[in-house]
Design an enzyme around this catalytic site. Structure first.
Site, PDB file in Angstrom:
ATOM      1  N   ASP A   1       7.120   4.056   2.929  1.00  0.00           N
ATOM      2  CA  ASP A   1       7.335   5.161   3.857  1.00  0.00           C
ATOM      3  C   ASP A   1       8.852   5.237   4.096  1.00  0.00           C
ATOM      4  O   ASP A   1       9.579   5.790   3.276  1.00  0.00           O
ATOM      5  CB  ASP A   1       6.521   4.844   5.120  1.00  0.00           C
ATOM      6  CG  ASP A   1       6.467   5.987   6.115  1.00  0.00           C
ATOM      7  OD1 ASP A   1       7.407   6.783   6.153  1.00  0.00           O
ATOM      8  OD2 ASP A   1       5.500   6.078   6.875  1.00  0.00           O
TER       9      ASP A   1
ATOM     10  N   ASP B   1       0.820  -1.206   0.000  1.00  0.00           N
ATOM     11  CA  ASP B   1       0.000   0.000   0.000  1.00  0.00           C
ATOM     12  C   ASP B   1       0.855   1.258   0.000  1.00  0.00           C
ATOM     13  O   ASP B   1       0.508   2.246  -0.632  1.00  0.00           O
ATOM     14  CB  ASP B   1      -0.998   0.003   1.181  1.00  0.00           C
ATOM     15  CG  ASP B   1      -0.336  -0.195   2.535  1.00  0.00           C
ATOM     16  OD1 ASP B   1       0.889  -0.476   2.593  1.00  0.00           O
ATOM     17  OD2 ASP B   1      -1.039  -0.076   3.556  1.00  0.00           O
TER      18      ASP B   1
ATOM     19  N   ASN C   1      11.625   0.466   4.669  1.00  0.00           N
ATOM     20  CA  ASN C   1      12.197  -0.713   5.331  1.00  0.00           C
ATOM     21  C   ASN C   1      11.429  -1.981   4.965  1.00  0.00           C
ATOM     22  O   ASN C   1      12.024  -3.035   4.761  1.00  0.00           O
ATOM     23  CB  ASN C   1      12.189  -0.541   6.851  1.00  0.00           C
ATOM     24  CG  ASN C   1      13.250   0.440   7.310  1.00  0.00           C
ATOM     25  OD1 ASN C   1      14.379   0.413   6.827  1.00  0.00           O
ATOM     26  ND2 ASN C   1      12.891   1.330   8.218  1.00  0.00           N
TER      27      ASN C   1
HETATM   28  C1  PRP Z   1       2.696  -0.461   6.850  1.00  0.00           C
HETATM   29  C2  PRP Z   1       2.335  -0.338   5.399  1.00  0.00           C
HETATM   30  C3  PRP Z   1       3.591  -0.796   4.692  1.00  0.00           C
HETATM   31  C4  PRP Z   1       4.685  -0.341   5.637  1.00  0.00           C
HETATM   32  C5  PRP Z   1       5.313   0.905   5.104  1.00  0.00           C
HETATM   33  O1  PRP Z   1       2.545  -1.809   7.200  1.00  0.00           O
HETATM   34  O2  PRP Z   1       1.245  -1.214   5.087  1.00  0.00           O
HETATM   35  O3  PRP Z   1       3.629  -2.191   4.562  1.00  0.00           O
HETATM   36  O4  PRP Z   1       4.056  -0.066   6.904  1.00  0.00           O
HETATM   37  O5  PRP Z   1       6.240   1.452   6.013  1.00  0.00           O
HETATM   38  P1  PRP Z   1       7.802   1.450   5.768  1.00  0.00           P
HETATM   39  O6  PRP Z   1       8.045   1.862   4.367  1.00  0.00           O
HETATM   40  O7  PRP Z   1       8.267   2.474   6.768  1.00  0.00           O
HETATM   41  O8  PRP Z   1       8.333   0.097   6.066  1.00  0.00           O
HETATM   42  P2  PRP Z   1       2.507  -2.294   8.713  1.00  0.00           P
HETATM   43  O9  PRP Z   1       3.799  -2.968   9.005  1.00  0.00           O
HETATM   44  O10 PRP Z   1       2.081  -1.178   9.593  1.00  0.00           O
HETATM   45  O11 PRP Z   1       1.405  -3.417   8.773  1.00  0.00           O
HETATM   46  P3  PRP Z   1       0.021  -3.569   7.995  1.00  0.00           P
HETATM   47  O12 PRP Z   1       0.350  -3.724   6.546  1.00  0.00           O
HETATM   48  O13 PRP Z   1      -0.542  -4.827   8.564  1.00  0.00           O
HETATM   49  O14 PRP Z   1      -0.831  -2.366   8.269  1.00  0.00           O
HETATM   50 MG    MG Z   2       2.014  -3.180   5.485  1.00  0.00          MG
END
Ligand code: PRP
Ligand code: MG
Length: 181
Positions: free
Chosen positions: A106, A103, A109
């Site tokens: 950010d 999705d 990572n």
């Molecule tokens: C969120 C989002 C991405 C990730 C992005 O997932 O869905 O997968 O963080 O952040 P980053 O670029 O800083 O790594 P999360 O781990 O919160 O879990 P989720 O997908 O279950 O909401």
């Molecule tokens: Mg995620």
């Protein structure tokens, strides 16, 4: 959806999302024509985006697998540690042209981790697709091959994006401008 209007503003409407995802689907269809496309969706966040995206990729050979990663838990601050909670089920992906779908990128990572994890399984090729990109937040180098929208550092909710694991079912993306409960 019963959300106090003073606390949110719509960033991407259902129509905005449908339009852009149709374009992405067309682009991906053209690029993967004649290839062995395996879409790997990163859960939970991408479940709605990926469901809409694959329906816009008109290719008969497309397959889908899921991988659950986690980096944030319930807190708003990013943790640099990403974990695989459940891996893809396809055992041999050496004959597949993989597209990892998430999705949002950010800090990136999660994507960096997922790329390494999937690369170790030796796919024929590997590309990435995110609905939203927040390039200003990077902790590691990452440029998605396909991107829906590049955004500023705003906290987005809805359309798969959660606030304390809720509101993923809101059919559009909104920006939280105040405390949301
Ligand atoms: C969120 C989002 C991405 C990730 C992005 O997932 O869905 O997968 O963080 O952040 P980053 O670029 O800083 O790594 P999360 O781990 O919160 O879990 P989720 O997908 O279950 O909401
Ligand atoms: Mg995620």
């Amino acid at each position: 959806m019963n959300i106090d209007e003073r606390k949110w503003e719509i960033m991407f409407s259902e129509n905005d999302l449908d339009k852009r995802i149709s374009e992405l689907g067309e682009e991906i269809k053209n690029d993967f024509k004649g290839k062995n496309l395996l879409v790997i969706a990163l859960l939970k966040g991408s479940f709605i985006f990926c469901a809409d995206l694959v329906r816009k990729i008109d290719l008969n050979q497309l397959r889908v697998n899921f991988m659950t990663t986690s980096s944030y838990g319930d807190s708003l601050s990013p943790a640099s540690k990403v974990k695989v909670q459940s891996d893809i089920t396809l055992k041999d992906i050496t004959s597949y042209d993989v597209l990892i779908v998430d999705d949002i990128a950010d800090t990136a990572n999660t994507m960096a981790f997922a790329i390494n994890h999937i690369k170790a399984k030796n796919p024929k090729s590997l590309k990435t697709c995110v609905l939203l990109d927040k390039p200003s937040r990077r902790q590691v180098d990452f440029i998605p091959d396909y991107c829906g929208f590049s955004i500023e550092d705003k906290f987005v909710v809805g359309y798969g994006f959660d606030f304390e694991d809720r509101y993923r079912n809101v059919p559009y993306i909104f920006n939280v401008t105040n405390e949301l409960r």
